[in-house]
Structure formats: structure tokens, C-alpha cells
Design a protein around this motif. Structure first.
Motif, PDB file in Angstrom:
ATOM      1  N   GLY A 160       0.914  -1.442   0.110  1.00 36.03           N
ATOM      2  CA  GLY A 160       0.046   0.041  -0.093  1.00 36.03           C
ATOM      3  C   GLY A 160       0.912   1.227  -0.021  1.00 36.03           C
ATOM      4  N   THR A 161       1.754   1.166   0.711  1.00 37.16           N
ATOM      5  CA  THR A 161       2.776   2.426   0.851  1.00 37.16           C
ATOM      6  C   THR A 161       3.443   2.510  -0.529  1.00 37.16           C
ATOM      7  N   ALA A 162       4.006   1.468  -1.056  1.00 39.76           N
ATOM      8  CA  ALA A 162       4.782   1.404  -2.607  1.00 39.76           C
ATOM      9  C   ALA A 162       3.520   2.062  -3.652  1.00 39.76           C
ATOM     10  N   LEU A 163       2.375   1.724  -3.409  1.00 45.08           N
ATOM     11  CA  LEU A 163       1.285   2.136  -4.500  1.00 45.08           C
ATOM     12  C   LEU A 163       1.271   3.550  -4.053  1.00 45.08           C
ATOM     13  N   ALA A 164       1.255   4.225  -2.834  1.00 49.74           N
ATOM     14  CA  ALA A 164       0.952   5.499  -2.588  1.00 49.74           C
ATOM     15  C   ALA A 164       2.154   6.344  -3.170  1.00 49.74           C
ATOM     16  N   LEU A 165       3.274   5.819  -2.881  1.00 46.78           N
ATOM     17  CA  LEU A 165       4.330   6.562  -3.441  1.00 46.78           C
ATOM     18  C   LEU A 165       4.301   6.427  -5.030  1.00 46.78           C
ATOM     19  N   LEU A 166       4.101   5.404  -5.639  1.00 48.43           N
ATOM     20  CA  LEU A 166       3.804   5.506  -7.112  1.00 48.43           C
ATOM     21  C   LEU A 166       2.951   6.329  -7.666  1.00 48.43           C
ATOM     22  N   ALA A 167       1.852   6.458  -7.013  1.00 52.59           N
ATOM     23  CA  ALA A 167       0.848   7.493  -7.454  1.00 52.59           C
ATOM     24  C   ALA A 167       1.174   8.747  -7.110  1.00 52.59           C
ATOM     25  N   ALA A 168       1.884   9.036  -6.109  1.00 51.38           N
ATOM     26  CA  ALA A 168       2.504  10.334  -5.811  1.00 51.38           C
ATOM     27  C   ALA A 168       3.519  10.784  -6.951  1.00 51.38           C
TER      28      ALA A 168
END
Length: 177
Positions: free
Chosen positions: A10-18
Motif C-alpha cells: 500500500g505504501t509503495a502504491l501511494a508513492l507510485l501514485a505520488a
């Protein structure tokens, strides 16, 4: 408690979206993408190489970078259902992390060069590597890792078996009365 692998993904996905938002802001401000179209393959190869290196380091027993020692030091969950506590963020998108990185990536895209918004890819790949190493460890040891949030050990790891234990049987094979 939160599933360790789910939280890292989830954190990796948030960073990828950012990172994607930062790239859009950089293109809007600078008028060109951070990487030319003929160099995208080079960035992809470098990212895959970095991901491989980080995954190997995270899967080692090295003191400051390896995760295996932490996984092996996890304690069993006793007396409560993992993830069953009300009000916990089980499986939710880390919105606060996403907002913080979107703001940071946007500011860097505005004041920095067009390549700056790609910098969050490095921690994104690190979190993906930690999730991959944890999933591999879980599968090899037959345990699910959970991250506990309590005052005695913040970010402490615990585990549960993949399946529930078999019901107890008597010597004759009948269930207990």
C-alpha cells in the motif's frame, strides 16, 4: 494489527501514485516529460537493476538492511484475532502518506528540474522489495507476518500460521467431549 506485506504494498502504491502526480506537474511546468521517449528503456533497466539489488539486500541477514532477522524475531499472536481490532487500517490505502508525497513531489517539480519528480521511485522500489522478501519468507515458513502498533513495541512484528490449527482429537480419533 496490519498485515506486513499489505502495508508495504500500500505504501509503495501511494508513492507510485505520488510520483505520477509529480511527473504530471513537472510536465505542466517545464513543458516536457522527465525522460525522453528514447531513454525510457534505460530508466526501466536501471529501476529493475536497483529493485534486484535492494531485494537481495533486504532478503539478507545484514544488520542494517536485511529484513530476515526481524521476521525471525517475530512473536506469535496469542489471545486475539489478527486484524480484528476496530478502528485499525487493515487493507486501507495510506492516504496521509499519499498526500505528503504528492505535496512534496509537486513542490520539487515546481522548483526543481524535470527529473526530480522521479526520485520517489527509489523508496517505492525499496518498499516493493520489502514486500517481496516478506511474502517469500511467509511462504517458506508457513506464517503470516503482522505489524502491531502498541506502546510496548511500536512497529513490532508478530505472526500467525497460514491455516488454523486442526481440532484436537482423542486417542480414539473422536473429537473431545
Amino acid at each position: 494489527m496490519v498485515r506486513y506485506v499489505r502495508q508495504e504494498l500500500g505504501t509503495a502504491l501511494a508513492l507510485l501514485a505520488a510520483t505520477a502526480v509529480g511527473v504530471v506537474v513537472a510536465v505542466g511546468v517545464h513543458g516536457r516529460p522527465p525522460v525522453r521517449a528514447d531513454r525510457v528503456w534505460l530508466v526501466a533497466v536501471l529501476a529493475l537493476g536497483y529493485l534486484l539489488l535492494v531485494t537481495l539486500l533486504r532478503g539478507s541477514r545484514l544488520r542494517w538492511v536485511g529484513e530476515v532477522r526481524r521476521f525471525e524475531a517475530a512473536v506469535p499472536v496469542t489471545g486475539r484475532e489478527p486484524g480484528g481490532e476496530p478502528g485499525r487500517q487493515r487493507g486501507r490505502f495510506p492516504l496521509l502518506i499519499f498526500v505528503a508525497f504528492v505535496v512534496t513531489a509537486s513542490v520539487f517539480a515546481l522548483v526543481g528540474g524535470p527529473l526530480i519528480p522521479l526520485l520517489p521511485l527509489l523508496p517505492t522500489l525499496d518498499w516493493l522489495a520489502k514486500a517481496a522478501v516478506a511474502a517469500h519468507w511467509e511462504r517458506g515458513h508457513g506464517r503470516l507476518l503482522w505489524r502491531e502498533h502498541d506502546r510496548h513495541g511500536p512497529q513490532r512484528l508478530s505472526y500467525t500460521p497460514f491455516t488454523a490449527p486442526a481440532p484436537t482429537r482423542t486417542a480414539t480419533g473422536a473429537p473431545p467431549a
